[in-house]
Design a protein around this motif. Structure first.
Motif, PDB file in Angstrom:
ATOM      1  N   ARG A 136       0.798  -1.222   0.000  1.00  0.00           N
ATOM      2  CA  ARG A 136       0.000   0.000   0.000  1.00  0.00           C
ATOM      3  C   ARG A 136       0.835   1.279   0.000  1.00  0.00           C
ATOM      4  NH1 ARG A 136      -3.156   1.222   5.345  1.00  0.00           N
ATOM      5  NH2 ARG A 136      -1.083   2.054   5.851  1.00  0.00           N
ATOM      6  N   ASP A 137       1.869   1.333   0.835  1.00  0.00           N
ATOM      7  CA  ASP A 137       2.619   2.565   1.030  1.00  0.00           C
ATOM      8  C   ASP A 137       3.551   2.859  -0.147  1.00  0.00           C
ATOM      9  OD1 ASP A 137       1.478   3.088   3.516  1.00  0.00           O
ATOM     10  OD2 ASP A 137       2.931   1.821   4.554  1.00  0.00           O
ATOM     11  N   VAL A 138       3.827   4.143  -0.359  1.00  0.00           N
ATOM     12  CA  VAL A 138       4.711   4.592  -1.435  1.00  0.00           C
ATOM     13  C   VAL A 138       6.046   5.006  -0.824  1.00  0.00           C
ATOM     14  CG1 VAL A 138       5.077   6.278  -3.270  1.00  0.00           C
ATOM     15  CG2 VAL A 138       2.768   5.378  -2.822  1.00  0.00           C
ATOM     16  N   VAL A 139       7.110   4.348  -1.268  1.00  0.00           N
ATOM     17  CA  VAL A 139       8.455   4.638  -0.783  1.00  0.00           C
ATOM     18  C   VAL A 139       9.255   5.262  -1.915  1.00  0.00           C
ATOM     19  CG1 VAL A 139      10.564   3.662   0.206  1.00  0.00           C
ATOM     20  CG2 VAL A 139       8.334   2.690   0.824  1.00  0.00           C
ATOM     21  N   GLN A 140       9.929   6.369  -1.615  1.00  0.00           N
ATOM     22  CA  GLN A 140      10.758   7.049  -2.600  1.00  0.00           C
ATOM     23  C   GLN A 140      12.148   7.285  -2.025  1.00  0.00           C
ATOM     24  OE1 GLN A 140       7.766  10.296  -2.928  1.00  0.00           O
ATOM     25  NE2 GLN A 140       8.126  10.131  -5.144  1.00  0.00           N
ATOM     26  N   VAL A 141      13.158   7.128  -2.868  1.00  0.00           N
ATOM     27  CA  VAL A 141      14.541   7.432  -2.485  1.00  0.00           C
ATOM     28  C   VAL A 141      15.061   8.506  -3.423  1.00  0.00           C
ATOM     29  CG1 VAL A 141      16.882   6.546  -2.225  1.00  0.00           C
ATOM     30  CG2 VAL A 141      14.944   5.114  -1.576  1.00  0.00           C
ATOM     31  N   GLN A 142      15.439   9.634  -2.845  1.00  0.00           N
ATOM     32  CA  GLN A 142      15.925  10.782  -3.620  1.00  0.00           C
ATOM     33  C   GLN A 142      14.931  11.145  -4.729  1.00  0.00           C
ATOM     34  OE1 GLN A 142      19.810   9.313  -4.757  1.00  0.00           O
ATOM     35  NE2 GLN A 142      20.752  10.085  -2.883  1.00  0.00           N
ATOM     36  N   GLY A 143      13.645  11.082  -4.380  1.00  0.00           N
ATOM     37  CA  GLY A 143      12.578  11.498  -5.288  1.00  0.00           C
ATOM     38  C   GLY A 143      12.091  10.453  -6.256  1.00  0.00           C
ATOM     39  N   ALA A 144      12.751   9.311  -6.335  1.00  0.00           N
ATOM     40  CA  ALA A 144      12.347   8.251  -7.271  1.00  0.00           C
ATOM     41  C   ALA A 144      11.632   7.136  -6.520  1.00  0.00           C
ATOM     42  CB  ALA A 144      13.558   7.687  -7.996  1.00  0.00           C
ATOM     43  N   SER A 145      10.488   6.713  -7.047  1.00  0.00           N
ATOM     44  CA  SER A 145       9.728   5.640  -6.404  1.00  0.00           C
ATOM     45  C   SER A 145      10.495   4.325  -6.463  1.00  0.00           C
ATOM     46  CB  SER A 145       8.367   5.471  -7.092  1.00  0.00           C
ATOM     47  OG  SER A 145       7.569   6.625  -6.899  1.00  0.00           O
ATOM     48  N   VAL A 146      10.361   3.569  -5.389  1.00  0.00           N
ATOM     49  CA  VAL A 146      11.028   2.275  -5.297  1.00  0.00           C
ATOM     50  C   VAL A 146       9.973   1.187  -5.452  1.00  0.00           C
ATOM     51  CG1 VAL A 146      12.420   0.742  -3.865  1.00  0.00           C
ATOM     52  CG2 VAL A 146      12.787   3.216  -3.763  1.00  0.00           C
ATOM     53  N   ALA A 147      10.095   0.416  -6.491  1.00  0.00           N
ATOM     54  CA  ALA A 147       9.172  -0.694  -6.733  1.00  0.00           C
ATOM     55  C   ALA A 147       9.923  -2.008  -6.539  1.00  0.00           C
ATOM     56  CB  ALA A 147       8.597  -0.619  -8.144  1.00  0.00           C
ATOM     57  N   ALA A 148       9.171  -3.061  -6.326  1.00  0.00           N
ATOM     58  CA  ALA A 148       9.786  -4.371  -6.130  1.00  0.00           C
ATOM     59  C   ALA A 148      10.571  -4.773  -7.376  1.00  0.00           C
ATOM     60  CB  ALA A 148       8.707  -5.409  -5.835  1.00  0.00           C
ATOM     61  N   ALA A 149      11.836  -5.154  -7.162  1.00  0.00           N
ATOM     62  CA  ALA A 149      12.684  -5.568  -8.276  1.00  0.00           C
ATOM     63  C   ALA A 149      12.329  -6.989  -8.707  1.00  0.00           C
ATOM     64  CB  ALA A 149      14.149  -5.507  -7.848  1.00  0.00           C
ATOM     65  N   LYS A 150      12.626  -7.289  -9.955  1.00  0.00           N
ATOM     66  CA  LYS A 150      12.449  -8.654 -10.447  1.00  0.00           C
ATOM     67  C   LYS A 150      13.305  -9.592  -9.609  1.00  0.00           C
ATOM     68  CE  LYS A 150      13.321 -11.562 -14.487  1.00  0.00           C
ATOM     69  NZ  LYS A 150      13.870 -11.607 -15.868  1.00  0.00           N
ATOM     70  N   ARG A 151      12.766 -10.760  -9.300  1.00  0.00           N
ATOM     71  CA  ARG A 151      13.511 -11.724  -8.504  1.00  0.00           C
ATOM     72  C   ARG A 151      14.703 -12.250  -9.300  1.00  0.00           C
ATOM     73  NH1 ARG A 151      12.176  -9.917  -3.815  1.00  0.00           N
ATOM     74  NH2 ARG A 151      10.071 -10.400  -3.112  1.00  0.00           N
ATOM     75  N   VAL A 152      15.859 -12.207  -8.660  1.00  0.00           N
ATOM     76  CA  VAL A 152      17.103 -12.628  -9.307  1.00  0.00           C
ATOM     77  C   VAL A 152      17.787 -13.657  -8.414  1.00  0.00           C
ATOM     78  CG1 VAL A 152      19.382 -11.872 -10.109  1.00  0.00           C
ATOM     79  CG2 VAL A 152      17.377 -10.422 -10.484  1.00  0.00           C
ATOM     80  N   TYR A 153      18.320 -14.709  -9.047  1.00  0.00           N
ATOM     81  CA  TYR A 153      18.983 -15.798  -8.331  1.00  0.00           C
ATOM     82  C   TYR A 153      20.312 -16.069  -9.031  1.00  0.00           C
ATOM     83  CZ  TYR A 153      14.069 -16.364  -7.051  1.00  0.00           C
ATOM     84  OH  TYR A 153      12.765 -16.138  -6.648  1.00  0.00           O
ATOM     85  N   VAL A 154      21.398 -15.967  -8.289  1.00  0.00           N
ATOM     86  CA  VAL A 154      22.729 -16.027  -8.874  1.00  0.00           C
ATOM     87  C   VAL A 154      23.609 -16.971  -8.055  1.00  0.00           C
ATOM     88  CG1 VAL A 154      24.850 -14.660  -9.108  1.00  0.00           C
ATOM     89  CG2 VAL A 154      22.692 -13.764  -9.983  1.00  0.00           C
ATOM     90  N   MET A 155      24.488 -17.710  -8.749  1.00  0.00           N
ATOM     91  CA  MET A 155      25.515 -18.478  -8.060  1.00  0.00           C
ATOM     92  C   MET A 155      26.888 -17.958  -8.484  1.00  0.00           C
ATOM     93  SD  MET A 155      25.399 -22.168 -10.083  1.00  0.00           S
ATOM     94  CE  MET A 155      26.874 -22.815  -9.300  1.00  0.00           C
TER      95      MET A 155
END
Length: 238
Positions: A48-67
């Motif tokens: 629900r809540d809107v989070v911004q860092v230095q004025g840019a909205s932060v959305a959930a990043a694509k899930r990434v899995y690395v070895m």
């Protein structure tokens, strides 16, 4: 809805580590629902809540899995107060989102190390209750016989903790040293090294070669790759 502290929310969204989130929030660089928030523990509803860092909205990043095939000499941290090289140097220029290590390998250890921004997936791998097996090849500075193997299988008590190896056998023996094949189903801090130290055994090399069904294989030292969907699914705790 998922409620979490603001600094942790930044980590969950894949923007940065939790400690980096603390620094951004304390510096007044983070806005919550249009207002600057300086409290890293301020509750946030991710859906629900809107989070911004230095004025840019932060959305959930694509899930990434690395070895990564971690080289010896790198510390498993995003930044080091002593200025030592870290595992993140291996990802320089790759354009990956913020990824957290799934478990640890100490500076002197090498081999298979996972990274992801999927906290639930990572927790399932590191949670000792899942008893996910991890396999290591360990070079020790002595010849190992059956009597010593049995003592290693019996485990030790160190710092009030009972430490055991699920399996241990000899891979090969040289003139003055041996390679052991060690399997753990829990991962306490410096688990293998502490058991061997208790028996006065010097560790020359310690390489993690597999986690569950995922095998390091021929991935070159210092190199990384994305996990395939079936590999991610195979490590998913249900």
């Amino acid at each position: 809805m998922t409620r979490t502290g603001l600094a942790r929310a930044l980590s969950k969204l894949g923007h940065c580590s939790r400690s980096q989130g603390f620094a951004l929030i304390r510096a007044g660089q983070v806005m919550l629902n249009g207002r600057i928030c300086r409290d890293p523990e301020q509750p946030v509803l991710l859906e629900r809540d809107v989070v911004q860092v230095q004025g840019a909205s932060v959305a959930a990043a694509k899930r990434v899995y690395v070895m990564l095939n971690k080289p010896r000499g790198l510390v498993t941290t995003a930044s080091d107060e002593e200025g030592r090289a870290t595992v993140y140097d291996c990802f320089e220029g790759a354009g990956l989102p913020h990824l957290s290590p799934v478990g640890r390998l100490d500076k002197a250890s090498e081999g298979l190390l996972l990274f992801s921004n999927d906290n639930a997936w990572a927790h399932g791998i590191t949670d000792p209750e899942t008893h996910l097996v991890k396999n290591y090849h360990v070079q020790v500075a002595r010849l190992v016989d059956d009597e010593l193997l049995q003592r290693l299988r019996d485990g030790v008590v160190d710092g009030g903790e009972k430490l055991r190896m699920r399996k241990v056998s000899v891979l090969r023996i040289g003139v003055k040293n041996s390679w052991l094949d060690v399997t753990l189903d829990e991962g306490r801090n410096r688990h293998i090294r502490r058991i061997l130290d208790a028996h006065g055994i010097e560790v020359m090399r310690l390489v993690r070669v597999s986690i569950g069904s995922l095998v390091l294989g021929d991935l070159a030292k210092g190199k990384w790759r994305h996990l395939q969907e079936n590999e991610v699914a195979a490590l998913q705790v249900r």
